[in-house]
Write a protein that holds these residues in place. Structure first.
Motif, PDB file in Angstrom:
ATOM      1  N   ASP A 147       0.813  -1.216   0.000  1.00  0.00           N
ATOM      2  CA  ASP A 147       0.000   0.000   0.000  1.00  0.00           C
ATOM      3  C   ASP A 147       0.845   1.264   0.000  1.00  0.00           C
ATOM      4  OD1 ASP A 147      -2.204  -1.615   0.064  1.00  0.00           O
ATOM      5  OD2 ASP A 147      -2.633  -1.341   2.196  1.00  0.00           O
ATOM      6  N   THR A 148       2.055   1.199   0.541  1.00  0.00           N
ATOM      7  CA  THR A 148       2.866   2.404   0.688  1.00  0.00           C
ATOM      8  C   THR A 148       3.941   2.559  -0.378  1.00  0.00           C
ATOM      9  OG1 THR A 148       4.405   1.265   2.197  1.00  0.00           O
ATOM     10  CG2 THR A 148       2.507   2.388   3.193  1.00  0.00           C
ATOM     11  N   ALA A 183       9.382  24.298   2.215  1.00  0.00           N
ATOM     12  CA  ALA A 183       8.450  25.241   2.826  1.00  0.00           C
ATOM     13  C   ALA A 183       7.942  26.269   1.822  1.00  0.00           C
ATOM     14  CB  ALA A 183       9.120  25.962   3.994  1.00  0.00           C
ATOM     15  N   ASP A 184       8.770  26.611   0.842  1.00  0.00           N
ATOM     16  CA  ASP A 184       8.455  27.748  -0.028  1.00  0.00           C
ATOM     17  C   ASP A 184       7.867  27.362  -1.379  1.00  0.00           C
ATOM     18  OD1 ASP A 184       9.485  29.310   1.965  1.00  0.00           O
ATOM     19  OD2 ASP A 184      11.423  29.660   0.998  1.00  0.00           O
ATOM     20  N   LEU A 185       8.186  26.174  -1.884  1.00  0.00           N
ATOM     21  CA  LEU A 185       7.817  25.838  -3.262  1.00  0.00           C
ATOM     22  C   LEU A 185       6.593  24.933  -3.294  1.00  0.00           C
ATOM     23  CD1 LEU A 185      11.355  25.205  -4.795  1.00  0.00           C
ATOM     24  CD2 LEU A 185       9.983  27.291  -4.867  1.00  0.00           C
ATOM     25  N   PRO A 186       5.473  25.430  -3.842  1.00  0.00           N
ATOM     26  CA  PRO A 186       4.256  24.604  -3.920  1.00  0.00           C
ATOM     27  C   PRO A 186       4.440  23.418  -4.853  1.00  0.00           C
ATOM     28  CG  PRO A 186       3.994  26.636  -5.194  1.00  0.00           C
ATOM     29  CD  PRO A 186       5.286  26.768  -4.452  1.00  0.00           C
ATOM     30  N   GLY A 187       3.823  22.314  -4.497  1.00  0.00           N
ATOM     31  CA  GLY A 187       3.879  21.134  -5.350  1.00  0.00           C
ATOM     32  C   GLY A 187       5.120  20.289  -5.175  1.00  0.00           C
ATOM     33  N   LEU A 188       6.058  20.770  -4.354  1.00  0.00           N
ATOM     34  CA  LEU A 188       7.299  20.027  -4.156  1.00  0.00           C
ATOM     35  C   LEU A 188       7.362  19.393  -2.779  1.00  0.00           C
ATOM     36  CD1 LEU A 188      10.048  19.423  -5.554  1.00  0.00           C
ATOM     37  CD2 LEU A 188      10.961  21.424  -4.367  1.00  0.00           C
ATOM     38  N   GLY A 189       6.871  20.128  -1.785  1.00  0.00           N
ATOM     39  CA  GLY A 189       7.007  19.671  -0.413  1.00  0.00           C
ATOM     40  C   GLY A 189       6.225  18.414  -0.092  1.00  0.00           C
ATOM     41  N   GLU A 190       4.960  18.343  -0.524  1.00  0.00           N
ATOM     42  CA  GLU A 190       4.100  17.242  -0.107  1.00  0.00           C
ATOM     43  C   GLU A 190       4.626  15.871  -0.518  1.00  0.00           C
ATOM     44  OE1 GLU A 190      -0.562  15.752  -0.336  1.00  0.00           O
ATOM     45  OE2 GLU A 190       0.043  17.645  -1.265  1.00  0.00           O
ATOM     46  N   PRO A 191       4.945  15.622  -1.799  1.00  0.00           N
ATOM     47  CA  PRO A 191       5.396  14.268  -2.153  1.00  0.00           C
ATOM     48  C   PRO A 191       6.730  13.899  -1.513  1.00  0.00           C
ATOM     49  CG  PRO A 191       5.616  15.764  -4.033  1.00  0.00           C
ATOM     50  CD  PRO A 191       4.830  16.494  -2.994  1.00  0.00           C
ATOM     51  N   ILE A 192       7.635  14.869  -1.366  1.00  0.00           N
ATOM     52  CA  ILE A 192       8.945  14.561  -0.792  1.00  0.00           C
ATOM     53  C   ILE A 192       8.819  14.277   0.701  1.00  0.00           C
ATOM     54  CG2 ILE A 192      11.221  15.516  -0.262  1.00  0.00           C
ATOM     55  CD1 ILE A 192      11.196  16.903  -2.954  1.00  0.00           C
ATOM     56  N   VAL A 193       8.099  15.135   1.438  1.00  0.00           N
ATOM     57  CA  VAL A 193       7.949  14.929   2.878  1.00  0.00           C
ATOM     58  C   VAL A 193       7.198  13.629   3.160  1.00  0.00           C
ATOM     59  CG1 VAL A 193       6.903  15.826   4.990  1.00  0.00           C
ATOM     60  CG2 VAL A 193       8.113  17.377   3.445  1.00  0.00           C
ATOM     61  N   ASN A 194       6.126  13.355   2.418  1.00  0.00           N
ATOM     62  CA  ASN A 194       5.385  12.104   2.607  1.00  0.00           C
ATOM     63  C   ASN A 194       6.275  10.890   2.346  1.00  0.00           C
ATOM     64  OD1 ASN A 194       2.990  13.294   3.362  1.00  0.00           O
ATOM     65  ND2 ASN A 194       2.122  13.297   1.304  1.00  0.00           N
ATOM     66  N   ARG A 251       8.820   2.496   7.132  1.00  0.00           N
ATOM     67  CA  ARG A 251       9.128   1.174   6.568  1.00  0.00           C
ATOM     68  C   ARG A 251      10.395   0.594   7.199  1.00  0.00           C
ATOM     69  NH1 ARG A 251       6.717   0.359   1.070  1.00  0.00           N
ATOM     70  NH2 ARG A 251       8.628  -0.680   0.424  1.00  0.00           N
ATOM     71  N   LEU A 252      11.389   1.444   7.436  1.00  0.00           N
ATOM     72  CA  LEU A 252      12.617   0.972   8.077  1.00  0.00           C
ATOM     73  C   LEU A 252      12.348   0.528   9.510  1.00  0.00           C
ATOM     74  CD1 LEU A 252      15.408   3.450   6.887  1.00  0.00           C
ATOM     75  CD2 LEU A 252      15.043   1.083   6.171  1.00  0.00           C
TER      76      LEU A 252
END
Length: 565
Positions: free
Chosen positions: A13-14, A122-133, A141-142
């Protein structure tokens, strides 16, 4: 579904969340902050144990991420084009858990420094969410991977010191394994590293080096949790706001302050989350319809604060609070830091510490049968047995429900005669109808006995005088807490129970006489010093209320900072 099937389902799932591909736009956003270079086969890009490593974006070729352990290697991932290498260590500056190297003959990578990455997320929209998740999911997982060792704690089975190191790493979300020194693996490690019983417990760091009988500060330094607040050769650090305590109130304040551009420092004496981190499931917190564990909620809040640039130092015990005459702000003397922290404003969010059960023999079983949190760590110790939970509040109810899923029987011990008086109605109904939970009203714990571990508890019904002996290996104490305010100077006024007074209750304090304004609702008897969460007199002792107060305190900080010339 058994545990193995659950884990397999979790990994399936992840998969897409943990390993997303970057598109052209996302790579273009990262390009100006990074540096391209070529990597040869076998060339090491970063090593386990290093801190503040750059995020690696693979543009062409192939890499290997691997763990070295006792002369053997485990391949954790083989990133290809458009993949990126990293986990939450890049957000919080902790030690890298694994190493990375080139696999193809030639690979081109883009290296983005950790400090620039945090700013970009923090500053760039569309970049933070997929990377942080992805970072969060990779770390999870580790932690669940039985083949991944991370740091290892080797200690005799049931060792109090070993349990303390295990608990500290667990509550700070550092992947690790606890290995009994008398087990086959433990014996092999002791022989290979030439360890004797006098050396235990031992922390084996991710780079393979052993640390004999380490203190929590030494463990924190190895893990990268304990960070210098000032730069090298500096003895002072000035910040806009210092937050003492990283429970829900302190973390909420850190997120708000850092996201609004304030230079923010957070000092935590043990681990983030406070009492909330011990809650196995918080079901009445806004935005989580199926509930969320306290540990997960507060860990995500800390990562959010890191993402906006807040600095954390753990464990850092704040020893004193002093005021600079003729100037705004305060000076905090902090244990484990070689510098003095000066803050224009201070938010005290130290919360409260657990009260101890006044029972004969209790001291002998602290960490060996007496616990103050019901998490998966403790739950494993209680499978199929009888356990006792003492307390009638929400924390006790959540613990009883959580433990009832693995324990054969749970005895909920309360002094009163009505659970609904101190526990949320939805939770008290569940506890009362759970088949393997027995509620013992008008009951107290008198005595605890056992050998090396807790074995038996004597209970008394305070109405009838009847005594009852219960064979159990675990007592969970949830009987309330007292405020952590002993370190404060007398200028910070407190009520008769030690909680900090704020707002109208301190309007007549000496420091406010002749002042151009009145104290804001969360401001203490000293202007610019705030209190939020459980430590504040009159606060609602709920996680959501503490979070709200953390945000309110930052609004007060803005008002104070706006008065500066």
């Amino acid at each position: 579904m058994n545990n193995s099937e659950n884990d397999e389902q979790f990994y399936r799932d992840t998969e897409s969340i943990a390993f997303p591909k970057l598109d052209d736009r996302q790579i273009a956003l990262l390009e100006p902050m990074g540096k391209r270079r070529m990597v040869k086969r076998g060339e090491v890009i970063f090593r386990a144990g290093e801190r503040d490593i750059a995020m690696t974006v693979l543009l062409s070729g192939e890499l290997e991420v691997f763990e070295s352990r006792d002369g053997h290697e485990q391949i954790l991932a083989t990133p290809g084009p458009r993949d990126f290498v990293g986990d939450v260590a890049m957000l919080n500056g902790t030690s890298a858990l694994a190493s990375g190297r080139g696999k193809a003959e030639q690979s081109e990578i883009l290296e983005v420094p950790a400090s620039d990455l945090r700013r970009a997320l923090a500053d760039l929209p569309g970049l933070g969410e997929p990377i942080v998740n992805a970072f969060i999911m990779r770390r999870e997982r580790l932690r669940r991977d039985p083949e991944f060792a991370g740091s290892r704690v080797v200690a005799p089975g049931g060792s109090r010191d070993g349990h303390l190191l295990h608990d500290f790493l667990d509550k700070n979300h550092i992947p690790h394994r606890l290995i009994a020194s008398e087990s086959e693996d433990g014996i092999a490690l002791c022989l290979r590293l030439n360890l004797t019983s006098r050396d235990l417990p031992v922390l084996i760091s991710v780079d393979g080096s052993p640390l004999r009988r380490p203190s929590l500060r030494e463990v924190a330094q190895i893990a990268g949790l304990l960070r210098p607040l000032a730069r090298e050769n500096e003895t002072e650090l000035l910040c806009d706001v210092a937050i003492v305590g990283a429970g829900p109130a302190g973390l909420a304040a850190a997120v708000c302050a850092a996201s609004e551009g304030l230079k923010t420092v957070v000092l935590e004496s043990y681990a983030p989350g406070g009492q909330a981190s011990s809650s196995s499931l918080i079901e009445n917190f806004f935005g989580f319809p199926t509930g969320i564990s306290g540990g997960e909620l507060t860990n995500r809040a800390q990562l959010q604060a890191y993402r906006f640039g807040a600095k954390f130092s753990t464990p850092s015990q704040t020893l004193s609070l002093a005021f600079r005459e003729g100037e705004h702000g305060a000076a905090l003397r902090v244990e484990a830091c070689s510098s003095t922290l000066y803050a224009k404003c201070v938010i005290i969010a130290t919360g409260a510490e657990y009260r101890r059960i006044e029972a004969e023999g209790r001291e002998s079983f602290e960490g060996l049968g007496v616990y103050y949190a019901a998490t998966a760590l403790e739950c494993q110790l209680c499978r199929g047995s009888t356990v006792i939970v003492a307390g009638g509040g929400n924390s006790a109810g959540q613990a009883a429900m959580f433990l009832s899923e693995s324990a054969e029987r749970v005895l909920l011990v309360i002094r009163g005669d009505d659970l609904s008086k101190s526990m949320s109605s939805y939770l008290s109904r569940r506890v009362e109808t759970k088949a393997n939970i027995e509620i013992l009203y008008h009951t107290e714990i008198l005595k605890m006995t056992g050998g090396k571990f807790l074995e038996n508890v004597e209970l008394e019904n305070t109405r009838t005088g009847e005594h009852r002996s219960v064979a159990t290996r675990a007592v969970f104490s949830m009987i309330g807490a007292k405020p952590c305010t002993n370190w404060l100077p007398p200028e910070i006024e407190r009520d008769e129970k030690g909680f900090i007074k704020t707002g109208p209750a301190v309007a007549d304090a000496p420091a406010w006489k002749g002042h151009s304004r009145t104290p804001s609702p969360l401001e203490t008897s000293r202007p610019g010093i705030f209190a939020a969460g459980d430590v504040r007199s009159g606060s609602v002792k709920r996680c959501a209320a503490a979070v709200g107060e953390g945000g309110m305190a930052v609004e007060g900080v803005h008002q104070v900072l706006g008065t500066y010339a």
